[in-house]
Design an enzyme around this catalytic site. Structure first.
Site, PDB file in Angstrom:
ATOM      1  N   CYS A  66    -163.459   6.391 -14.523  1.00  0.00           N
ATOM      2  CA  CYS A  66    -161.970   6.590 -14.725  1.00  0.00           C
ATOM      3  C   CYS A  66    -161.141   5.194 -14.329  1.00  0.00           C
ATOM      4  O   CYS A  66    -160.387   4.696 -14.956  1.00  0.00           O
ATOM      5  CB  CYS A  66    -161.386   7.567 -13.933  1.00  0.00           C
ATOM      6  SG  CYS A  66    -161.943   7.579 -12.094  1.00  0.00           S
ATOM      7  N   HIS A 334    -159.822   9.524  -8.335  1.00  0.00           N
ATOM      8  CA  HIS A 334    -159.465   9.382  -9.752  1.00  0.00           C
ATOM      9  C   HIS A 334    -158.640   8.123 -10.220  1.00  0.00           C
ATOM     10  O   HIS A 334    -158.019   7.811  -9.201  1.00  0.00           O
ATOM     11  CB  HIS A 334    -158.836  10.413 -10.363  1.00  0.00           C
ATOM     12  CG  HIS A 334    -159.067  10.799 -12.013  1.00  0.00           C
ATOM     13  ND1 HIS A 334    -160.044  10.459 -12.697  1.00  0.00           N
ATOM     14  CD2 HIS A 334    -157.803  11.195 -12.460  1.00  0.00           C
ATOM     15  CE1 HIS A 334    -159.771  10.593 -13.985  1.00  0.00           C
ATOM     16  NE2 HIS A 334    -158.545  10.873 -13.986  1.00  0.00           N
ATOM     17  N   ASN A 355    -153.960   9.805 -18.611  1.00  0.00           N
ATOM     18  CA  ASN A 355    -155.347  10.199 -18.125  1.00  0.00           C
ATOM     19  C   ASN A 355    -156.444   9.731 -19.081  1.00  0.00           C
ATOM     20  O   ASN A 355    -156.134   9.356 -20.243  1.00  0.00           O
ATOM     21  CB  ASN A 355    -155.489  11.645 -17.870  1.00  0.00           C
ATOM     22  CG  ASN A 355    -156.561  11.896 -16.854  1.00  0.00           C
ATOM     23  OD1 ASN A 355    -157.198  11.018 -16.097  1.00  0.00           O
ATOM     24  ND2 ASN A 355    -156.520  13.236 -16.278  1.00  0.00           N
TER      25      ASN A 355
END
Length: 398
Positions: A66, A334, A355
């Site tokens: 991520c 994250h 995202n």
């Protein structure tokens, strides 16, 4: 699984097996599926205030990358801000170079540093500066018959290689282990091209970074907020994935949102590292906030209604934030990309966040996150120093 037990499982998995980061990432995504309300989207009315340029939403797959997806997305938006045609940059090129550097660090530290495929926002900038970058079409990292990342087997193998090296069976390490280690990585992700052709021109990764992407890696500032270090000075970011022991600027809690607000108004997006393993973070509904009541103290009706429209939030204090970091209720889970600002029907402001879990939620891969959630759960921000308010920049000396 409640928030506390999930965080315990996640923390344990980070140190348990070679596939830990991939395993932890899959647990993280799956654990959030129940954080949803049936009528959330119809009970929120968002109005965009700022929505800056960004590239398409990506899917990081079963990989703890991520940090690379979010920061490369951030660099793509920097290209847009500079008036350039954005290029989808290879997230796995950044990650591959981090794995090589992390392995070297792991051996130097005799194994006393975190492995896995996790990383930090600054890793992408550091690798860009040292290795340059390439388009994703040149280096996808899909070298083993899949159409999306699946790093579990590779992670287990590279941990095994490094564990053997650290045992030092010859009594003195040879330089050959680095070649063997890199060969394992390249057998899964592919060999890095020394030269490649893009739109009819030949480049190296370094020349592509300089001539096409055109950003200056020295212009980017990373920051966080802790009560344990002096404000407006650098401090080491004490999270497991900071394998390189990089330092960040320590700012006050409210400075973080002041920086984001100023950056967005001036046309700069922000790379964001945060805790998302929270009952008040709904990937499905695309909303995150800080509730006034603990989840375990809510009634069944309150739990079901958590994301059905705007909710009140507590004030976030420095002490509250530090306590959560120290007692593991805030974890470095994250990385995402803040690309804009919106208001709900009550006038409350939210950041628009991109995202890397595909277009699988109510807002096709984007979320609306309250400023209080950012103040409470942020582990790091990365921003072009041109987006920092002048008074804060002066205190930081940048």
């Amino acid at each position: 699984m409640n928030t506390f037990s999930f965080k315990s499982v996640l923390a344990a998995s980070v140190f348990f097996v070679g596939a830990s980061s991939c395993f932890a990432q899959d647990i993280l995504v799956n654990s959030l599926k129940l954080n949803a309300s049936e009528k959330s989207k119809e009970n929120f009315k968002f109005t965009e205030v700022i929505n800056l340029g960004t590239t398409s939403v990506k899917l990081q797959g079963s990989s703890g990358t991520c940090w690379s997806y979010s920061t490369n997305s951030f660099l793509e938006s920097e290209m847009i801000r500079l008036g350039k045609q954005p290029v989808e940059l290879s997230q796995i090129y950044s990650a591959r170079n981090v794995y090589v550097e992390k392995g070297i660090n792991y051996v130097r530290m005799h194994g006393a540093v975190t492995l896995g495929d996790g990383g930090a926002l600054h890793d992408v900038i550091n690798m860009y500066k040292k290795y340059g970058t390439v388009p994703r079409e040149v280096y996808t990292g899909l070298n083993y018959g899949t159409d999306k990342n699946k790093f579990g087997e590779m992670s287990a193998l590279i941990e095994g290689v490094l564990a053997a090296v650290v045992k030092n069976p010859n009594g003195e390490l040879t330089p050959n282990w680095q070649k063997a280690y890199a060969a394992v990585i390249d057998s899964y992700l592919g060999k890095v091209p020394e030269n490649f052709t893009y739109k009819g021109k030949n480049y190296t990764p370094q020349s592509f970074a300089k001539d096409v992407v055109g950003i200056n890696p020295d212009e980017y500032i990373e920051m966080s907020s802790f009560t344990t270090s002096p404000y407006y000075q650098k401090t080491t970011m004490m999270v497991p994935d900071n394998w390189s022991f990089d330092q960040v600027y320590n700012v006050k809690v409210n400075d973080m949102t002041d920086v984001i607000d100023n950056a967005l108004k001036k046309g700069y997006t922000v790379a964001w590292a945060t805790d998302v393993s929270e009952k008040s973070f709904s990937w499905k509904n695309g909303v995150a906030y800080v509730p006034t009541k603990k989840f375990e103290d809510m009634t069944a009706e309150e739990k079901a209604d958590m994301f059905n429209g705007p909710k009140a939030e507590p004030e976030i204090t420095p002490e509250m934030r530090q306590t959560a970091f120290d007692n593991y209720t805030t974890t470095d889970d994250h990385g995402m990309h803040i690309i804009g600002l919106a208001k709900d029907q009550s006038g409350k402001e939210y950041y628009i966040v991109k995202n890397s879990w595909g277009e699988t939620n109510d807002y096709k891969g984007f979320l609306f996150v309250t400023k209080n959630f950012v103040k409470y759960k942020t582990t790091a921000l990365l921003v072009n120093k041109g987006g920092i308010p002048s008074d804060i920049a002066k205190k930081l000396g940048v």
